[in-house]
Motif scaffolding. Structure first.
Motif, PDB file in Angstrom:
ATOM      1  N   VAL A 175       0.856  -1.048  -0.019  1.00  0.00           N
ATOM      2  CA  VAL A 175       0.123   0.140   0.189  1.00  0.00           C
ATOM      3  C   VAL A 175       0.944   1.294   0.155  1.00  0.00           C
ATOM      4  O   VAL A 175       2.054   1.320   0.765  1.00  0.00           O
ATOM      5  CB  VAL A 175      -0.874   0.008   1.236  1.00  0.00           C
ATOM      6  CG1 VAL A 175      -1.741   1.232   1.200  1.00  0.00           C
ATOM      7  CG2 VAL A 175      -1.884  -1.077   1.245  1.00  0.00           C
ATOM      8  N   THR A 176       0.525   2.231  -0.799  1.00  0.00           N
ATOM      9  CA  THR A 176       1.311   3.481  -0.816  1.00  0.00           C
ATOM     10  C   THR A 176       0.109   4.641  -0.498  1.00  0.00           C
ATOM     11  O   THR A 176      -1.334   4.301  -0.901  1.00  0.00           O
ATOM     12  CB  THR A 176       1.860   3.819  -2.159  1.00  0.00           C
ATOM     13  OG1 THR A 176       0.953   3.743  -3.175  1.00  0.00           O
ATOM     14  CG2 THR A 176       3.190   2.863  -2.073  1.00  0.00           C
ATOM     15  N   HIS A 177       0.411   5.753   0.000  1.00  0.00           N
ATOM     16  CA  HIS A 177      -0.674   6.754   0.077  1.00  0.00           C
ATOM     17  C   HIS A 177      -0.364   7.698  -1.096  1.00  0.00           C
ATOM     18  O   HIS A 177       0.596   7.948  -1.509  1.00  0.00           O
ATOM     19  CB  HIS A 177       0.081   7.689   1.302  1.00  0.00           C
ATOM     20  CG  HIS A 177      -0.160   6.944   2.694  1.00  0.00           C
ATOM     21  ND1 HIS A 177      -1.577   7.053   3.365  1.00  0.00           N
ATOM     22  CD2 HIS A 177       0.367   6.244   3.424  1.00  0.00           C
ATOM     23  CE1 HIS A 177      -1.728   6.596   4.532  1.00  0.00           C
ATOM     24  NE2 HIS A 177      -0.429   5.825   4.632  1.00  0.00           N
ATOM     25  N   GLU A 178      -1.327   8.003  -1.649  1.00  0.00           N
ATOM     26  CA  GLU A 178      -1.820   8.786  -2.829  1.00  0.00           C
ATOM     27  C   GLU A 178      -2.196  10.034  -2.714  1.00  0.00           C
ATOM     28  O   GLU A 178      -2.685  10.442  -1.149  1.00  0.00           O
ATOM     29  CB  GLU A 178      -2.711   8.037  -3.641  1.00  0.00           C
ATOM     30  CG  GLU A 178      -2.044   6.639  -4.223  1.00  0.00           C
ATOM     31  CD  GLU A 178      -1.017   6.979  -5.182  1.00  0.00           C
ATOM     32  OE1 GLU A 178      -1.137   7.474  -6.183  1.00  0.00           O
ATOM     33  OE2 GLU A 178      -0.086   6.103  -4.715  1.00  0.00           O
ATOM     34  N   PRO A 179      -1.921  11.184  -3.346  1.00  0.00           N
ATOM     35  CA  PRO A 179      -2.623  12.494  -2.850  1.00  0.00           C
ATOM     36  C   PRO A 179      -4.210  12.509  -2.605  1.00  0.00           C
ATOM     37  O   PRO A 179      -4.855  11.340  -2.982  1.00  0.00           O
ATOM     38  CB  PRO A 179      -2.643  13.332  -4.298  1.00  0.00           C
ATOM     39  CG  PRO A 179      -1.576  12.448  -5.075  1.00  0.00           C
ATOM     40  CD  PRO A 179      -1.527  10.986  -4.618  1.00  0.00           C
TER      41      PRO A 179
ATOM     42  N   GLY B 219      -5.622  11.974   0.187  1.00  0.00           N
ATOM     43  CA  GLY B 219      -5.975  11.028   1.268  1.00  0.00           C
ATOM     44  C   GLY B 219      -6.657   9.550   0.687  1.00  0.00           C
ATOM     45  O   GLY B 219      -7.342   8.970   1.317  1.00  0.00           O
ATOM     46  N   ARG B 220      -5.813   9.226  -0.536  1.00  0.00           N
ATOM     47  CA  ARG B 220      -6.381   8.027  -0.987  1.00  0.00           C
ATOM     48  C   ARG B 220      -5.215   6.901  -0.791  1.00  0.00           C
ATOM     49  O   ARG B 220      -4.097   7.312  -0.647  1.00  0.00           O
ATOM     50  CB  ARG B 220      -6.774   8.231  -2.706  1.00  0.00           C
ATOM     51  CG  ARG B 220      -7.947   9.123  -2.635  1.00  0.00           C
ATOM     52  CD  ARG B 220      -8.332   9.199  -3.996  1.00  0.00           C
ATOM     53  NE  ARG B 220      -8.945   7.965  -4.660  1.00  0.00           N
ATOM     54  CZ  ARG B 220     -10.146   7.329  -4.667  1.00  0.00           C
ATOM     55  NH1 ARG B 220     -11.218   7.797  -3.753  1.00  0.00           N
ATOM     56  NH2 ARG B 220     -10.361   6.120  -5.065  1.00  0.00           N
ATOM     57  N   LEU B 221      -5.538   5.650  -0.920  1.00  0.00           N
ATOM     58  CA  LEU B 221      -4.622   4.576  -1.013  1.00  0.00           C
ATOM     59  C   LEU B 221      -4.420   3.804  -2.156  1.00  0.00           C
ATOM     60  O   LEU B 221      -5.599   3.671  -2.882  1.00  0.00           O
ATOM     61  CB  LEU B 221      -4.998   3.692   0.229  1.00  0.00           C
ATOM     62  CG  LEU B 221      -5.025   4.352   1.676  1.00  0.00           C
ATOM     63  CD1 LEU B 221      -5.705   2.996   2.492  1.00  0.00           C
ATOM     64  CD2 LEU B 221      -3.718   4.786   2.228  1.00  0.00           C
ATOM     65  N   LEU B 222      -3.359   3.720  -2.538  1.00  0.00           N
ATOM     66  CA  LEU B 222      -3.089   2.543  -3.709  1.00  0.00           C
ATOM     67  C   LEU B 222      -2.838   1.393  -3.149  1.00  0.00           C
ATOM     68  O   LEU B 222      -1.621   1.111  -2.537  1.00  0.00           O
ATOM     69  CB  LEU B 222      -2.143   3.177  -4.565  1.00  0.00           C
ATOM     70  CG  LEU B 222      -1.628   2.214  -5.790  1.00  0.00           C
ATOM     71  CD1 LEU B 222      -2.637   1.863  -6.496  1.00  0.00           C
ATOM     72  CD2 LEU B 222      -0.441   2.914  -6.398  1.00  0.00           C
ATOM     73  N   LEU B 223      -3.557   0.106  -3.615  1.00  0.00           N
ATOM     74  CA  LEU B 223      -3.196  -1.295  -3.064  1.00  0.00           C
ATOM     75  C   LEU B 223      -3.025  -1.944  -4.214  1.00  0.00           C
ATOM     76  O   LEU B 223      -3.483  -2.276  -5.228  1.00  0.00           O
ATOM     77  CB  LEU B 223      -4.271  -1.951  -2.275  1.00  0.00           C
ATOM     78  CG  LEU B 223      -4.219  -3.424  -1.861  1.00  0.00           C
ATOM     79  CD1 LEU B 223      -3.078  -3.484  -0.910  1.00  0.00           C
ATOM     80  CD2 LEU B 223      -5.571  -3.753  -1.405  1.00  0.00           C
TER      81      LEU B 223
ATOM     82  N   ALA C  94      -4.380  -4.156  -8.918  1.00  0.00           N
ATOM     83  CA  ALA C  94      -4.187  -2.715  -8.117  1.00  0.00           C
ATOM     84  C   ALA C  94      -5.706  -1.868  -8.315  1.00  0.00           C
ATOM     85  O   ALA C  94      -6.158  -2.091  -9.210  1.00  0.00           O
ATOM     86  CB  ALA C  94      -3.083  -2.136  -8.610  1.00  0.00           C
ATOM     87  N   SER C  95      -5.836  -1.078  -7.018  1.00  0.00           N
ATOM     88  CA  SER C  95      -7.003  -0.402  -6.988  1.00  0.00           C
ATOM     89  C   SER C  95      -6.763   0.643  -6.297  1.00  0.00           C
ATOM     90  O   SER C  95      -5.920   0.787  -5.141  1.00  0.00           O
ATOM     91  CB  SER C  95      -8.209  -1.003  -6.846  1.00  0.00           C
ATOM     92  OG  SER C  95      -9.362  -0.061  -6.964  1.00  0.00           O
ATOM     93  N   THR C  96      -7.212   2.011  -6.177  1.00  0.00           N
ATOM     94  CA  THR C  96      -7.372   3.130  -5.345  1.00  0.00           C
ATOM     95  C   THR C  96      -8.486   3.063  -4.364  1.00  0.00           C
ATOM     96  O   THR C  96      -9.727   2.688  -5.088  1.00  0.00           O
ATOM     97  CB  THR C  96      -6.862   4.464  -5.786  1.00  0.00           C
ATOM     98  OG1 THR C  96      -7.952   4.584  -7.025  1.00  0.00           O
ATOM     99  CG2 THR C  96      -5.547   4.328  -6.682  1.00  0.00           C
ATOM    100  N   GLY C  97      -8.469   3.711  -3.455  1.00  0.00           N
ATOM    101  CA  GLY C  97      -9.637   3.884  -2.425  1.00  0.00           C
ATOM    102  C   GLY C  97      -9.338   5.041  -1.375  1.00  0.00           C
ATOM    103  O   GLY C  97      -8.213   5.369  -1.230  1.00  0.00           O
ATOM    104  N   ARG C  98     -10.604   5.238  -0.708  1.00  0.00           N
ATOM    105  CA  ARG C  98     -10.298   6.205   0.197  1.00  0.00           C
ATOM    106  C   ARG C  98      -9.534   5.514   1.396  1.00  0.00           C
ATOM    107  O   ARG C  98      -9.712   4.449   1.891  1.00  0.00           O
ATOM    108  CB  ARG C  98     -11.856   6.522   0.664  1.00  0.00           C
ATOM    109  CG  ARG C  98     -12.644   7.298  -0.288  1.00  0.00           C
ATOM    110  CD  ARG C  98     -13.846   7.888   0.069  1.00  0.00           C
ATOM    111  NE  ARG C  98     -14.395   7.305   1.456  1.00  0.00           N
ATOM    112  CZ  ARG C  98     -15.707   7.044   1.998  1.00  0.00           C
ATOM    113  NH1 ARG C  98     -16.439   6.769   0.974  1.00  0.00           N
ATOM    114  NH2 ARG C  98     -15.832   6.654   3.054  1.00  0.00           N
TER     115      ARG C  98
END
Length: 88
Positions: A23-27, A29-33, A49-53
Motif C-alpha cells: 500500500v502507498t499513500h496517494e494524493p 487522502g487515497r490509498l493505492l493497494l 491494483a486499485s485506489t480507494g479512500r
C-alpha cells in the motif's frame, strides 16, 4: 495495514500462501493497494491494483482480492492452501 489484511482475509491467505500486498499513500487522502498471487513454481503471477479512500481500507482490500479471484487466484490458492478453495 488494514487494506492489506482485508485483502489477505478475503483470499484466505496466511504465512504459507504466496500472496503479497503493498500500500502507498496517494494524493488527496487515497490509498493505492497492489496485490499479487503467485504459483509456487513462479510460472503464474496475478496482479491487481486499485485506489480507494484512506478512511475505508477494508473496502479497498476486498476490491483487490476480488480482482485477483476474478483472474483465477482461487485455483492457485487451492493448490497451496486447502482452505483457500472456499474463498469468495
Amino acid at each position: 495495514m488494514r487494506a492489506e489484511r482485508s485483502m489477505l482475509a478475503d483470499l484466505h491467505g496466511g504465512c504459507s500462501v504466496p500472496v503479497g500486498a503493498y500500500v502507498t499513500h496517494e494524493p488527496e487522502g487515497r490509498l493505492l493497494l497492489t496485490g499479487q498471487v503467485v504459483s509456487l513454481d513462479g510460472a503464474v503471477r496475478l496482479t491487481a491494483a486499485s485506489t480507494g479512500r484512506a478512511d475505508d481500507p477494508e473496502k479497498l482490500g476486498a476490491t483487490v482480492a476480488q480482482e485477483l479471484l476474478d483472474q483465477g487466484a482461487r485455483d492457485i490458492l487451492a493448490e497451496t492452501h486447502p482452505a483457500a478453495a472456499g474463498a469468495r
